[in-house]
Design a protein around this motif. Structure first.
Motif, PDB file in Angstrom:
ATOM      1  N   ALA A   1     -22.346  -6.586 -26.924  1.00  9.74           N
ATOM      2  CA  ALA A   1     -22.816  -5.845 -27.894  1.00  9.74           C
ATOM      3  C   ALA A   1     -22.989  -4.496 -27.892  1.00  9.74           C
ATOM      4  O   ALA A   1     -22.591  -3.479 -28.858  1.00  9.74           O
ATOM      5  N   ILE A   2     -23.634  -3.729 -26.683  1.00 14.39           N
ATOM      6  CA  ILE A   2     -23.805  -2.420 -26.672  1.00 14.39           C
ATOM      7  C   ILE A   2     -22.427  -1.806 -26.671  1.00 14.39           C
ATOM      8  O   ILE A   2     -21.950  -0.882 -27.596  1.00 14.39           O
ATOM      9  N   TRP A   3     -21.617  -1.972 -25.587  1.00 12.27           N
ATOM     10  CA  TRP A   3     -20.305  -1.394 -25.399  1.00 12.27           C
ATOM     11  C   TRP A   3     -19.342  -2.025 -26.457  1.00 12.27           C
ATOM     12  O   TRP A   3     -18.419  -1.307 -26.747  1.00 12.27           O
ATOM     13  N   GLY A   4     -19.500  -3.231 -26.566  1.00  9.60           N
ATOM     14  CA  GLY A   4     -18.433  -3.625 -27.760  1.00  9.60           C
ATOM     15  C   GLY A   4     -18.495  -3.172 -29.048  1.00  9.60           C
ATOM     16  O   GLY A   4     -17.424  -2.797 -29.659  1.00  9.60           O
ATOM     17  N   HIS A   5     -19.716  -2.762 -29.487  1.00  6.08           N
ATOM     18  CA  HIS A   5     -19.978  -1.935 -30.815  1.00  6.08           C
ATOM     19  C   HIS A   5     -19.267  -0.592 -30.376  1.00  6.08           C
ATOM     20  O   HIS A   5     -18.605  -0.100 -31.392  1.00  6.08           O
ATOM     21  N   TYR A   6     -20.096   0.076 -29.602  1.00  2.00           N
ATOM     22  CA  TYR A   6     -19.568   1.640 -29.277  1.00  2.00           C
ATOM     23  C   TYR A   6     -18.119   1.835 -29.146  1.00  2.00           C
ATOM     24  O   TYR A   6     -17.541   2.882 -29.754  1.00  2.00           O
ATOM     25  N   MET A   7     -17.394   0.811 -28.502  1.00  2.00           N
ATOM     26  CA  MET A   7     -16.121   1.055 -28.228  1.00  2.00           C
ATOM     27  C   MET A   7     -15.327   0.559 -29.150  1.00  2.00           C
ATOM     28  O   MET A   7     -13.863   0.721 -29.212  1.00  2.00           O
TER      29      MET A   7
ATOM     30  N   ASP B   1      -4.970  -2.491 -28.198  1.00  2.00           N
ATOM     31  CA  ASP B   1      -3.768  -2.941 -27.366  1.00  2.00           C
ATOM     32  C   ASP B   1      -3.096  -2.189 -26.496  1.00  2.00           C
ATOM     33  O   ASP B   1      -2.081  -2.263 -26.128  1.00  2.00           O
ATOM     34  N   LEU B   2      -3.651  -0.988 -26.227  1.00  2.00           N
ATOM     35  CA  LEU B   2      -3.065  -0.052 -25.282  1.00  2.00           C
ATOM     36  C   LEU B   2      -3.302  -0.518 -23.908  1.00  2.00           C
ATOM     37  O   LEU B   2      -2.874   0.239 -22.835  1.00  2.00           O
ATOM     38  N   THR B   3      -4.277  -1.555 -23.554  1.00  2.00           N
ATOM     39  CA  THR B   3      -4.157  -1.999 -22.189  1.00  2.00           C
ATOM     40  C   THR B   3      -3.848  -3.597 -22.288  1.00  2.00           C
ATOM     41  O   THR B   3      -4.110  -4.150 -23.356  1.00  2.00           O
ATOM     42  N   PRO B   4      -3.386  -4.128 -21.257  1.00  2.00           N
ATOM     43  CA  PRO B   4      -2.796  -5.615 -21.451  1.00  2.00           C
ATOM     44  C   PRO B   4      -3.717  -6.794 -21.525  1.00  2.00           C
ATOM     45  O   PRO B   4      -3.581  -7.903 -22.164  1.00  2.00           O
ATOM     46  N   ALA B   5      -5.002  -6.571 -20.883  1.00  2.00           N
ATOM     47  CA  ALA B   5      -6.293  -7.291 -20.951  1.00  2.00           C
ATOM     48  C   ALA B   5      -6.583  -7.553 -22.451  1.00  2.00           C
ATOM     49  O   ALA B   5      -6.862  -6.525 -23.183  1.00  2.00           O
ATOM     50  N   LYS B   6      -7.058  -8.923 -22.599  1.00  2.00           N
ATOM     51  CA  LYS B   6      -7.535  -9.397 -24.015  1.00  2.00           C
ATOM     52  C   LYS B   6      -9.067  -8.924 -24.225  1.00  2.00           C
ATOM     53  O   LYS B   6      -9.421  -8.609 -25.437  1.00  2.00           O
ATOM     54  N   ASP B   7      -9.771  -8.741 -23.070  1.00  2.00           N
ATOM     55  CA  ASP B   7     -11.077  -8.430 -23.382  1.00  2.00           C
ATOM     56  C   ASP B   7     -11.585  -6.994 -22.803  1.00  2.00           C
ATOM     57  O   ASP B   7     -12.735  -6.688 -22.953  1.00  2.00           O
ATOM     58  N   ASP B   8     -10.418  -6.198 -22.539  1.00  2.00           N
ATOM     59  CA  ASP B   8     -10.850  -4.747 -22.559  1.00  2.00           C
ATOM     60  C   ASP B   8     -11.044  -4.095 -23.946  1.00  2.00           C
ATOM     61  O   ASP B   8     -10.353  -4.196 -24.983  1.00  2.00           O
TER      62      ASP B   8
ATOM     63  N   ALA C   1     -10.808   6.199 -24.010  1.00  2.00           N
ATOM     64  CA  ALA C   1     -11.952   5.620 -23.307  1.00  2.00           C
ATOM     65  C   ALA C   1     -11.554   3.960 -23.081  1.00  2.00           C
ATOM     66  O   ALA C   1     -11.202   3.538 -24.069  1.00  2.00           O
ATOM     67  N   VAL C   2     -11.789   3.589 -22.064  1.00  2.00           N
ATOM     68  CA  VAL C   2     -11.323   2.207 -21.830  1.00  2.00           C
ATOM     69  C   VAL C   2     -12.562   1.496 -20.978  1.00  2.00           C
ATOM     70  O   VAL C   2     -13.293   2.189 -20.265  1.00  2.00           O
ATOM     71  N   TYR C   3     -13.124   0.518 -21.871  1.00  2.00           N
ATOM     72  CA  TYR C   3     -14.179  -0.354 -20.861  1.00  2.00           C
ATOM     73  C   TYR C   3     -13.636  -1.495 -20.400  1.00  2.00           C
ATOM     74  O   TYR C   3     -12.942  -2.413 -21.208  1.00  2.00           O
ATOM     75  N   LEU C   4     -13.999  -1.813 -19.150  1.00  2.00           N
ATOM     76  CA  LEU C   4     -13.710  -2.940 -18.524  1.00  2.00           C
ATOM     77  C   LEU C   4     -14.671  -3.869 -18.192  1.00  2.00           C
ATOM     78  O   LEU C   4     -15.604  -3.716 -17.349  1.00  2.00           O
ATOM     79  N   PRO C   5     -15.133  -4.902 -19.006  1.00  2.00           N
ATOM     80  CA  PRO C   5     -16.189  -5.698 -19.012  1.00  2.00           C
ATOM     81  C   PRO C   5     -16.281  -6.408 -17.537  1.00  2.00           C
ATOM     82  O   PRO C   5     -17.333  -6.896 -17.250  1.00  2.00           O
TER      83      PRO C   5
ATOM     84  N   ALA D   1     -16.623   2.061 -17.409  1.00  2.00           N
ATOM     85  CA  ALA D   1     -15.699   2.879 -18.506  1.00  2.00           C
ATOM     86  C   ALA D   1     -14.932   3.812 -17.800  1.00  2.00           C
ATOM     87  O   ALA D   1     -15.397   4.394 -16.732  1.00  2.00           O
ATOM     88  N   VAL D   2     -13.653   3.927 -18.227  1.00  2.00           N
ATOM     89  CA  VAL D   2     -12.823   5.095 -17.973  1.00  2.00           C
ATOM     90  C   VAL D   2     -12.457   5.825 -18.756  1.00  2.00           C
ATOM     91  O   VAL D   2     -11.982   5.808 -20.115  1.00  2.00           O
ATOM     92  N   LEU D   3     -12.702   7.457 -18.465  1.00  2.00           N
ATOM     93  CA  LEU D   3     -12.405   8.308 -19.556  1.00  2.00           C
ATOM     94  C   LEU D   3     -11.088   8.861 -18.963  1.00  2.00           C
ATOM     95  O   LEU D   3     -10.807   9.450 -17.878  1.00  2.00           O
ATOM     96  N   VAL D   4     -10.068   9.043 -19.903  1.00  2.00           N
ATOM     97  CA  VAL D   4      -8.816   9.431 -19.545  1.00  2.00           C
ATOM     98  C   VAL D   4      -8.479  10.486 -20.971  1.00  2.00           C
ATOM     99  O   VAL D   4      -8.440  10.357 -21.758  1.00  2.00           O
ATOM    100  N   ARG D   5      -8.514  11.962 -20.209  1.00  2.00           N
ATOM    101  CA  ARG D   5      -8.482  13.099 -21.129  1.00  2.00           C
ATOM    102  C   ARG D   5      -7.258  14.040 -20.692  1.00  2.00           C
ATOM    103  O   ARG D   5      -7.064  14.214 -19.574  1.00  2.00           O
ATOM    104  N   LYS D   6      -6.881  14.869 -21.692  1.00  2.00           N
ATOM    105  CA  LYS D   6      -5.438  15.691 -21.422  1.00  2.00           C
ATOM    106  C   LYS D   6      -6.092  16.699 -20.748  1.00  2.00           C
ATOM    107  O   LYS D   6      -7.284  17.433 -20.871  1.00  2.00           O
ATOM    108  N   VAL D   7      -5.481  17.268 -19.728  1.00  2.00           N
ATOM    109  CA  VAL D   7      -5.774  18.515 -18.720  1.00  2.00           C
ATOM    110  C   VAL D   7      -4.968  19.510 -19.646  1.00  2.00           C
ATOM    111  O   VAL D   7      -3.731  19.683 -19.757  1.00  2.00           O
TER     112      VAL D   7
END
Length: 628
Positions: free
Chosen positions: A483-489, A542-549, A560-564, A621-627
């Protein structure tokens, strides 16, 4: 949440002392308070003299984004007068500054201090205005009388009377507030995105708050507030909220009324703000609903007679909300009692006018038309559009309009929000869902509203079956992940939650029963606000292979990637160029970003994000941002 229909058990009105406004007070308004009496430049002296008896007293801090009050001396009357002061008089004040023009509805204020005196009579009329520019503003009052004139949108309805035509000017200085105070940031406005924006600071607002108790305003120290339902489980004979556990959260200097009343409810807001919550939810009328303990009237079925002192005390609470930087969702009715005011009846129109006149000046207001408006289908699409059009016509600040949806995964879209897609005066959804459906339903309404050309705020209001106390479910794993991360993400606007047994909703007295829940909400909201340009991001699972990410992306800039379930994943950066840093964030504990096993990746392909700093089997949660 489906609830059983209940019937009212009677009508009662508290007898309150009234303060008669004497001739001395009226003369004092016109003469002694000369600092508020201003005359527009260029007015002839004789005209100024004629206007003197009807010019306004100006109160409040004359600063940008602050509440400036204009009070006029008008007809002596009362809440119960034969000529109804709420329905048969209408005050509108036009404010001008350069090319800006605001027409702001006013209201009957009895003696002008009814929150303190409990007055039911007087001769004062008031308007609250929030100037959005510094410099000189002018005002002109329209005060008219006639049958049902208050609910007419025709500026010439009725006949001019008393102080009609009163005019003047006042200077507005910059705000001296800082930090999260709404007066430092300005009015929250819908700007065609999925997030509201502060008109002053230009910051975007990401909601985090509580939906319980839905009868927040059923507070025992508000005048003429009674329980008409019976036992709800509250530990007090009056079956009203006392919020005694939050009296300790009240601080010296915080507001009270009538010699110290209100510390419990003010303290409750202080506690929520201390946990990082910026939104709360309350019904403003629940006749024939679950609680049957909130309405703005002098009696249960007195739908055109408003309780001036009670509403003045509500105003004290909402003003404190502004100082705390909070938003309030005003739920104007429950589905069980949605026929109380009919459809576009005189009573319903007057109800919206009074709420707007008295409270629209607050920076963070969302007008909610109904709790579960789509469940029993009393209101058809045209009815909803008519109501929304009427509110937007009256509200000078054009606050967003929504209604709470009943579980839409159980019914087709055209019975819920689908019928309003693209309608310009409906701005927001308030979703109820099982946790498993939160992410997908949030995405659905984000995408559909985008496609219709009027992007909606998409709020999660109620996760079914509700959130249990920390003592029963301290980790709140399901709530946190789905709910929390599922919504924000998904890119959602923000979350709040309904509380279930054993403490429940209507009998919830101590927010500390969900202390850890609020921390978990804040961790997620803080990540979004601190690190993501969320107003410019879009779901991209769809940018990650896992269905639940869960993935949010501003392509080529930040992801931003969330790995439950924890572990690791790869991120498709084939359409991105340059170097990206990789940081990890703990959804269970918050805090600073951390380094994992991979610190940088290069665009141009699918890249492994490595392993978490610790507890790799838990969610991250993983943050990937351009340097740069």
């Amino acid at each position: 949440m489906a609830r059983a229909f209940s019937k009212a058990v009677g009508t009662a009105r508290a007898r309150r002392g009234s303060l008669h406004i004497s001739t001395i007070v009226t003369l004092g308004l016109l003469a002694a308070l000369g600092t508020g009496l201003t005359v527009a430049p260029g007015l002839h002296a004789a005209t100024a003299g004629a206007r003197a008896a009807s010019a306004a007293r100006i109160d409040g801090e004359r600063k940008q984004w602050h509440d400036v009050q204009l009070t006029f001396a008008g007809p002596q009357t009362s809440e119960t007068a034969k000529v109804n002061p709420f329905l048969n008089y209408r005050l509108n004040v036009t404010f001008r500054h350069g090319d800006k023009v605001y027409v702001v509805p006013g209201y009957y204020a009895a003696d002008g201090n009814a929150a303190e005196t409990s007055a039911t009579s007087g001769n004062l009329w008031r308007v609250d205005f929030v100037p959005d520019e510094i410099g000189t503003w002018t005002y002109t009052a329209s005060f008219r009388t006639g049958p049902d004139v208050a609910v007419s949108l025709d500026p010439n309805a009725g006949a001019a009377t008393s102080f009609d035509g009163a005019r003047g000017s006042f200077a507005v200085a910059p705000s001296d507030k800082t930090g999260g105070d709404n007066r430092a940031n300005g009015m929250l406005r819908y700007v065609g995105k999925h997030f509201l924006q502060y008109a002053g600071s230009k910051k975007y607002f990401v909601m985090a708050g509580t939906q319980s108790p839905e009868n927040f305003l059923a507070y025992y120290q508000f005048d003429n507030t009674k329980d008409f339902r019976g036992q709800k489980g509250l530990p007090y004979p009056d079956q009203l909220h006392h919020y005694d556990p939050h009296v300790r959260d009240w601080k010296p200097g915080d507001p009270t009324w009538q010699g110290g009343k209100g510390k419990g409810i003010i303290g409750a807001l202080n506690y929520l703000a201390s946990k990082g919550m910026n939104t709360f939810y309350t019904l403003t009328m629940n006749n024939y609903g679950d609680g049957m303990d909130i309405n703005p009237w002098i009696g249960y079925d007195e739908h055109t007679r408003y309780d001036v002192s009670k509403l003045g005390q509500w105003e004290i609470v909402f003003s404190h909300m502004d100082r705390l930087g909070m938003q309030v969702m005003m739920i104007t009715q429950e589905e069980e009692g949605e026929q109380t005011l009919g459809k576009m009846s005189v009573e319903r129109k007057l109800y919206y006018r009074e709420l707007i006149a008295r409270f629209a000046h607050h920076a963070g207001i969302v007008w909610d038309l109904d709790e579960e408006m789509d469940r029993f289908r009393y209101f058809n699409t045209q009815d909803i559009e008519d109501i929304a059009n009427y509110i937007k016509a009256l509200d000078p600040y054009k606050h967003p309009i929504q209604y709470v949806q009943w579980k839409a995964e159980l019914i087709d879209d055209q019975r819920t929000y689908g019928r309003l897609l693209g309608f310009k005066n409906f701005d927001s959804t308030a979703l109820q869902h099982d946790a498993e459906n939160t992410h997908s339903e949030t995405i659905k309404w984000l995408d559909k509203s985008d496609a219709a050309g009027h992007p909606w705020l998409v709020h999660l209001i109620e996760m079914n079956p509700g959130v249990r106390p920390d003592t029963d479910d301290y980790a709140h794993d399901k709530v946190r992940k789905l709910a929390i991360w599922g919504h924000y993400m998904a890119g959602g606007t923000g979350t709040m939650f309904f509380f279930t047994d054993p403490i429940g909703d209507l009998n919830m007295e101590d927010y500390r029963s969900r202390d850890h829940l609020f921390e978990l909400i804040h961790y997620a909201q803080d990540f979004v606000v601190r690190y993501l340009p969320v107003q410019d991001m879009h779901h991209a699972d769809d940018l990650t292979p896992a269905k639940d990410d869960y993935v949010l992306a501003k392509p080529g800039q930040v992801y931003a990637v969330y790995l439950p379930k924890g572990g690791s994943t790869t991120l498709d950066l084939s359409q991105a160029a340059g170097n990206f840093e990789v940081k990890w964030y703990n959804p269970r504990a918050g805090g600073a970003l951390q380094d994992g096993s991979v610190r940088t990746v290069e665009g141009g392909g699918s890249r492994s994000l490595g392993k978490a700093p610790s507890d790799s089997s838990s969610d991250w949660a993983v943050l990937v941002r351009k340097v740069n």
